[in-house]
Scaffold this active site. Structure first.
Site, PDB file in Angstrom:
ATOM      1  N   ARG A   2       7.806  -4.950   0.650  1.00  0.00           N
ATOM      2  CA  ARG A   2       8.738  -4.071   1.365  1.00  0.00           C
ATOM      3  C   ARG A   2       8.052  -3.305   2.491  1.00  0.00           C
ATOM      4  NH1 ARG A   2      10.197  -4.261  -3.736  1.00  0.00           N
ATOM      5  NH2 ARG A   2       8.841  -2.519  -4.267  1.00  0.00           N
ATOM      6  N   GLU A  48      -1.223  -0.741 -14.574  1.00  0.00           N
ATOM      7  CA  GLU A  48      -1.078  -0.110 -15.887  1.00  0.00           C
ATOM      8  C   GLU A  48      -1.754  -0.990 -16.953  1.00  0.00           C
ATOM      9  OE1 GLU A  48       2.997   0.624 -16.728  1.00  0.00           O
ATOM     10  OE2 GLU A  48       2.549   1.834 -18.503  1.00  0.00           O
TER      11      GLU A  48
HETATM   12  P1  AMP Z   1       1.207   1.992  -6.703  1.00  0.00           P
HETATM   13  O1  AMP Z   1       0.068   1.066  -6.451  1.00  0.00           O
HETATM   14  O2  AMP Z   1       1.329   2.403  -8.133  1.00  0.00           O
HETATM   15  O3  AMP Z   1       1.168   3.195  -5.757  1.00  0.00           O
HETATM   16  O4  AMP Z   1       2.546   1.194  -6.418  1.00  0.00           O
HETATM   17  C1  AMP Z   1       3.030   1.071  -5.141  1.00  0.00           C
HETATM   18  C2  AMP Z   1       3.670  -0.266  -4.888  1.00  0.00           C
HETATM   19  O5  AMP Z   1       4.537  -0.656  -5.950  1.00  0.00           O
HETATM   20  C3  AMP Z   1       4.508  -0.190  -3.639  1.00  0.00           C
HETATM   21  O6  AMP Z   1       4.240  -1.356  -2.860  1.00  0.00           O
HETATM   22  C4  AMP Z   1       5.940  -0.142  -4.124  1.00  0.00           C
HETATM   23  O7  AMP Z   1       6.764  -0.996  -3.366  1.00  0.00           O
HETATM   24  C5  AMP Z   1       5.904  -0.588  -5.582  1.00  0.00           C
HETATM   25  N1  AMP Z   1       6.547   0.385  -6.502  1.00  0.00           N
HETATM   26  C6  AMP Z   1       5.918   1.117  -7.457  1.00  0.00           C
HETATM   27  N2  AMP Z   1       6.783   1.871  -8.152  1.00  0.00           N
HETATM   28  C7  AMP Z   1       8.007   1.645  -7.613  1.00  0.00           C
HETATM   29  C8  AMP Z   1       9.324   2.157  -7.874  1.00  0.00           C
HETATM   30  N3  AMP Z   1       9.584   3.065  -8.839  1.00  0.00           N
HETATM   31  N4  AMP Z   1      10.346   1.709  -7.105  1.00  0.00           N
HETATM   32  C9  AMP Z   1      10.116   0.800  -6.135  1.00  0.00           C
HETATM   33  N5  AMP Z   1       8.910   0.283  -5.842  1.00  0.00           N
HETATM   34  C10 AMP Z   1       7.848   0.693  -6.559  1.00  0.00           C
END
Ligand code: AMP
Length: 176
Positions: free
Chosen positions: A64, A101
């Site tokens: 996205r 996770e």
């Molecule tokens: P992180 O590495 O945990 O910061 O996760 C970020 C990535 O995961 C981004 O590219 C987001 O598009 C996706 N992502 C994580 N959590 C969500 C959520 N609750 N809703 C939509 N996309 C998420």
């Protein structure tokens, strides 16, 4: 067209419970993309203070992030660089692992995607734990480019992702 407020943008983000798995509330940006004024406004807010010529490359994160990075690159007259999940880019790549996770994931960028010293705006739709963005920042730094800012449409503050992006200017448009 008047620039939308952050509250209007927030109103166009749909919360989908238990997607892609139980306990996750997915932030669905498709209603925002479907509204021409809000989509354009979101791109304006994401590019922030930067004017055309101030950024050499906009780097977008799979998948996205590409939507916003492509629009921002055109607006800023900058090049567009995709960071993709491992195994998707056709040419030689550099890779970076990061913790999930459960287990790890790997993202990749073409070895010639950025010139040393290139001024980069890194974009993604959402900052959660920060692992993805920190890995993306590491790839950009490996090629010797400089990160001017990391910007997100949405920040899930309770996950403290910013702590993994210490040392970089981080900006988000809306926070939960
Ligand atoms: P992180 O590495 O945990 O910061 O996760 C970020 C990535 O995961 C981004 O590219 C987001 O598009 C996706 N992502 C994580 N959590 C969500 C959520 N609750 N809703 C939509 N996309 C998420």
């Amino acid at each position: 067209m008047t620039t939308p407020t952050a509250a209007e943008i927030e109103g166009a983000i749909r919360n989908v419970p238990d997607f892609p798995k139980p306990g996750i509330q997915f932030k669905d940006i498709t209603p925002l993309l479907a509204d021409a004024r809000l989509f354009a406004g979101a791109v304006d807010l994401l590019t922030g203070k930067f004017q055309p010529g101030a950024v050499d490359a906009v780097v977008g994160i799979d998948a996205r992030g590409f939507i916003f990075a492509a629009a921002a690159a055109v607006k800023l007259r900058a090049s567009l660089v995709p960071i993709r999940k491992k195994g998707k880019l056709p040419y030689r790549t550099i890779e970076q692992d990061y913790a999930l996770e459960y287990g790890t994931a790997t993202i990749a960028m073409h070895v010639d995607a950025l010139k040393p010293g290139a001024r980069v705006l890194l974009l993604d739709d959402l900052l959660a734990t920060g692992g993805t963005a920190a890995a993306a920042a590491a790839l950009i730094r490996k090629l010797g480019a400089q990160i001017l800012e990391i910007a997100f449409l949405i920040e899930l503050k309770f996950l403290k992702g910013r702590e993994k992006l210490n040392g970089y200017p981080v900006r988000s448009i809306i926070a939960y």
